[in-house]
Structure formats: C-alpha cells, structure tokens
Design a protein around this motif. Sequence first.
Motif, PDB file in Angstrom:
ATOM      1  N   MET A   1      15.455 -47.247 -16.332  1.00  0.00           N
ATOM      2  CA  MET A   1      15.939 -46.479 -15.183  1.00  0.00           C
ATOM      3  C   MET A   1      16.638 -45.210 -15.684  1.00  0.00           C
ATOM      4  SD  MET A   1      18.378 -47.839 -12.181  1.00  0.00           S
ATOM      5  CE  MET A   1      17.651 -47.420 -10.634  1.00  0.00           C
ATOM      6  N   PRO A   2      16.298 -44.030 -15.144  1.00  0.00           N
ATOM      7  CA  PRO A   2      16.906 -42.779 -15.615  1.00  0.00           C
ATOM      8  C   PRO A   2      18.407 -42.741 -15.327  1.00  0.00           C
ATOM      9  CG  PRO A   2      14.962 -42.340 -14.264  1.00  0.00           C
ATOM     10  CD  PRO A   2      15.262 -43.790 -14.151  1.00  0.00           C
ATOM     11  N   ARG A   3      19.154 -42.181 -16.269  1.00  0.00           N
ATOM     12  CA  ARG A   3      20.593 -41.977 -16.091  1.00  0.00           C
ATOM     13  C   ARG A   3      20.826 -40.838 -15.105  1.00  0.00           C
ATOM     14  NH1 ARG A   3      20.561 -41.082 -21.701  1.00  0.00           N
ATOM     15  NH2 ARG A   3      21.647 -39.181 -21.198  1.00  0.00           N
ATOM     16  N   GLN A   4      22.089 -40.693 -14.679  1.00  0.00           N
ATOM     17  CA  GLN A   4      22.446 -39.673 -13.682  1.00  0.00           C
ATOM     18  C   GLN A   4      22.049 -38.273 -14.157  1.00  0.00           C
ATOM     19  OE1 GLN A   4      26.511 -39.827 -12.454  1.00  0.00           O
ATOM     20  NE2 GLN A   4      26.375 -37.961 -11.256  1.00  0.00           N
ATOM     21  N   ASN A   5      22.400 -37.904 -15.391  1.00  0.00           N
ATOM     22  CA  ASN A   5      22.054 -36.579 -15.901  1.00  0.00           C
ATOM     23  C   ASN A   5      20.548 -36.411 -16.024  1.00  0.00           C
ATOM     24  OD1 ASN A   5      24.656 -35.660 -15.975  1.00  0.00           O
ATOM     25  ND2 ASN A   5      24.929 -35.981 -18.163  1.00  0.00           N
ATOM     26  N   ASP A   6      19.854 -37.522 -16.356  1.00  0.00           N
ATOM     27  CA  ASP A   6      18.398 -37.458 -16.443  1.00  0.00           C
ATOM     28  C   ASP A   6      17.793 -37.099 -15.086  1.00  0.00           C
ATOM     29  OD1 ASP A   6      18.568 -38.206 -19.097  1.00  0.00           O
ATOM     30  OD2 ASP A   6      18.048 -40.299 -18.730  1.00  0.00           O
ATOM     31  N   LYS A   7      18.316 -37.704 -14.026  1.00  0.00           N
ATOM     32  CA  LYS A   7      17.788 -37.412 -12.691  1.00  0.00           C
ATOM     33  C   LYS A   7      18.055 -35.959 -12.313  1.00  0.00           C
ATOM     34  CE  LYS A   7      17.802 -42.022 -10.705  1.00  0.00           C
ATOM     35  NZ  LYS A   7      18.331 -42.890  -9.649  1.00  0.00           N
ATOM     36  N   ARG A   8      19.229 -35.472 -12.656  1.00  0.00           N
ATOM     37  CA  ARG A   8      19.547 -34.066 -12.382  1.00  0.00           C
ATOM     38  C   ARG A   8      18.566 -33.153 -13.135  1.00  0.00           C
ATOM     39  NH1 ARG A   8      23.648 -31.017 -10.356  1.00  0.00           N
ATOM     40  NH2 ARG A   8      23.990 -29.016 -11.347  1.00  0.00           N
ATOM     41  N   GLU A   9      18.291 -33.471 -14.386  1.00  0.00           N
ATOM     42  CA  GLU A   9      17.340 -32.686 -15.178  1.00  0.00           C
ATOM     43  C   GLU A   9      15.926 -32.792 -14.624  1.00  0.00           C
ATOM     44  OE1 GLU A   9      17.773 -33.815 -19.293  1.00  0.00           O
ATOM     45  OE2 GLU A   9      19.905 -33.286 -19.284  1.00  0.00           O
ATOM     46  N   ILE A  10      15.544 -33.990 -14.191  1.00  0.00           N
ATOM     47  CA  ILE A  10      14.210 -34.179 -13.600  1.00  0.00           C
ATOM     48  C   ILE A  10      14.075 -33.335 -12.337  1.00  0.00           C
ATOM     49  CG2 ILE A  10      12.738 -35.845 -12.382  1.00  0.00           C
ATOM     50  CD1 ILE A  10      13.806 -37.958 -14.437  1.00  0.00           C
ATOM     51  N   LEU A  11      15.096 -33.383 -11.494  1.00  0.00           N
ATOM     52  CA  LEU A  11      15.059 -32.600 -10.255  1.00  0.00           C
ATOM     53  C   LEU A  11      14.996 -31.100 -10.548  1.00  0.00           C
ATOM     54  CD1 LEU A  11      17.657 -34.627  -8.172  1.00  0.00           C
ATOM     55  CD2 LEU A  11      15.212 -34.359  -7.643  1.00  0.00           C
ATOM     56  N   THR A  12      15.784 -30.638 -11.516  1.00  0.00           N
ATOM     57  CA  THR A  12      15.787 -29.214 -11.855  1.00  0.00           C
ATOM     58  C   THR A  12      14.437 -28.792 -12.423  1.00  0.00           C
ATOM     59  OG1 THR A  12      18.173 -29.280 -12.257  1.00  0.00           O
ATOM     60  CG2 THR A  12      16.962 -27.428 -13.184  1.00  0.00           C
ATOM     61  N   ALA A  13      13.891 -29.583 -13.338  1.00  0.00           N
ATOM     62  CA  ALA A  13      12.588 -29.245 -13.925  1.00  0.00           C
ATOM     63  C   ALA A  13      11.487 -29.274 -12.863  1.00  0.00           C
ATOM     64  CB  ALA A  13      12.261 -30.214 -15.063  1.00  0.00           C
ATOM     65  N   THR A  14      11.540 -30.237 -11.979  1.00  0.00           N
ATOM     66  CA  THR A  14      10.549 -30.313 -10.901  1.00  0.00           C
ATOM     67  C   THR A  14      10.664 -29.103  -9.985  1.00  0.00           C
ATOM     68  OG1 THR A  14      10.581 -32.734 -10.973  1.00  0.00           O
ATOM     69  CG2 THR A  14       9.714 -31.709  -8.968  1.00  0.00           C
ATOM     70  N   ALA A  15      11.899 -28.772  -9.612  1.00  0.00           N
ATOM     71  CA  ALA A  15      12.115 -27.597  -8.753  1.00  0.00           C
ATOM     72  C   ALA A  15      11.614 -26.332  -9.440  1.00  0.00           C
ATOM     73  CB  ALA A  15      13.594 -27.465  -8.395  1.00  0.00           C
ATOM     74  N   ALA A  16      11.922 -26.181 -10.731  1.00  0.00           N
ATOM     75  CA  ALA A  16      11.482 -24.985 -11.465  1.00  0.00           C
ATOM     76  C   ALA A  16       9.963 -24.849 -11.402  1.00  0.00           C
ATOM     77  CB  ALA A  16      11.959 -25.041 -12.915  1.00  0.00           C
ATOM     78  N   GLY A  17       9.259 -25.940 -11.632  1.00  0.00           N
ATOM     79  CA  GLY A  17       7.802 -25.894 -11.594  1.00  0.00           C
ATOM     80  C   GLY A  17       7.263 -25.578 -10.212  1.00  0.00           C
ATOM     81  N   LEU A  18       7.834 -26.191  -9.187  1.00  0.00           N
ATOM     82  CA  LEU A  18       7.370 -25.931  -7.826  1.00  0.00           C
ATOM     83  C   LEU A  18       7.723 -24.521  -7.370  1.00  0.00           C
ATOM     84  CD1 LEU A  18       8.169 -29.355  -6.101  1.00  0.00           C
ATOM     85  CD2 LEU A  18       5.909 -28.419  -6.671  1.00  0.00           C
ATOM     86  N   PHE A  19       8.931 -24.056  -7.690  1.00  0.00           N
ATOM     87  CA  PHE A  19       9.305 -22.686  -7.329  1.00  0.00           C
ATOM     88  C   PHE A  19       8.339 -21.704  -7.980  1.00  0.00           C
ATOM     89  CE2 PHE A  19      14.150 -23.768  -6.968  1.00  0.00           C
ATOM     90  CZ  PHE A  19      13.912 -24.499  -5.826  1.00  0.00           C
ATOM     91  N   TRP A  20       7.946 -21.979  -9.201  1.00  0.00           N
ATOM     92  CA  TRP A  20       7.043 -21.091  -9.939  1.00  0.00           C
ATOM     93  C   TRP A  20       5.642 -21.123  -9.346  1.00  0.00           C
ATOM     94  CZ3 TRP A  20       4.840 -22.314 -15.413  1.00  0.00           C
ATOM     95  CH2 TRP A  20       4.210 -21.183 -15.933  1.00  0.00           C
TER      96      TRP A  20
END
Length: 192
Positions: A1-20
């Motif tokens: 299960m991803p840790r709290q910071n991992d989820k934040r990083e996953i969300l940021t990386a996902t957002a970056a890709g979708l925004f792009w």
Amino acid sequence: MPRQNDKREILTATAAGLFWRQGYTVTSLADIAVSSGIPLGNIYYYFKTKTDLARSVADIFVAETEDMLTQIVASDQDPRRRLQLLIDKLAQSLKSRVEHGCPIALGIRDFRRDSPEAASRAAEAFSLLIGFIGRELGRSGIRPSTALAIARNAVAEWQGGIMLAHGLRDPTVLAESFRRMERLLLGAKAHA
C-alpha cells in the motif's frame, strides 16, 4: 500500500502528465483520480484544489531542472562539454515534445489565470536553464552581458523549435533547432 507521500507524488505526477497531454483547463480532479487509481475523495486530503496541484506540478518542473543541471555539473568540469551535455539531455525528449509541446511552457500559460504563483514557479525552470547557460559561457571567457543574451537566445531557440515542431508535427524542425543551439552555444567566442 502506498505511503502518504507516495500518494501525493503519484497524484502530482499524474496531474503533470494529464495537464501536459490534455491541458490544465480541461483536466478535472476526477480525471486525475481515475488515472492515478486514487479515489477522488482521497485527493482532497492531499490537494484542496486543482490550483494546489498546479503548484505541486510547477515544483516538479523546477526540481527536475535542478536535478538535470546538478548531474551535468557533476559529470564534467569543462564549460563547453557541460553545454553539450545540456543540449544532449534536452534532445532526449524530442519525440514527446513534438507530440505534446513543452510541459513547462504549457504549464506557465495554463496556470497563469487560476494560479499565478504556479505559473511563476514553473517559469523558474527556464530561469535556471538561462542562468546555467550564462554561467557556463562566462566560465569560458564570455562577458556576462553577452553570455546572458546568448543564454536567452538558446532557450528561445529551443522553445521556438518545440512550438514549431509540435505545430507542424515535424521532428526535423526540433532537430534543426538543437543544431542551431549547438552552434550558438559552442561557437560563442570570448572577447578580449
């Protein structure tokens, strides 16, 4: 299960890709939830708004630029070789830039209305590149004002090449831009 910071990083990386790929304005938090595999309700635990995500994405642009420049500095002492390494690293993303444009430039443009702080933060990535190029040219004996002008021209060449190559869907346009950058940066001569 991803840790709290991992989820934040996953969300940021996902957002970056979708925004792009699809744009900041049309990307919803629901899109980010689906793409990241993190339930929409959980996103609000990490990011209250989409503009909070934009700021986090801008931080990625700066961190990745800093990391790239740190690697270049650590790999060679010669300023001309460092500049060549920079061009080589930028050229590694040629295909994705032709396909989608520059994520930094798009972020700056798209964030400006809703999150001017995120737009300014994203623009720091360009400032880092200009500063690095200017310093390396200065280390090779070029006057600071001339080095700064050349650095700005090089980044403008790169960004213009991306925009035109993306618009025309023609990778040779960006490849030509990298060759002009090489001539501009590696052909610059110190003045006595």
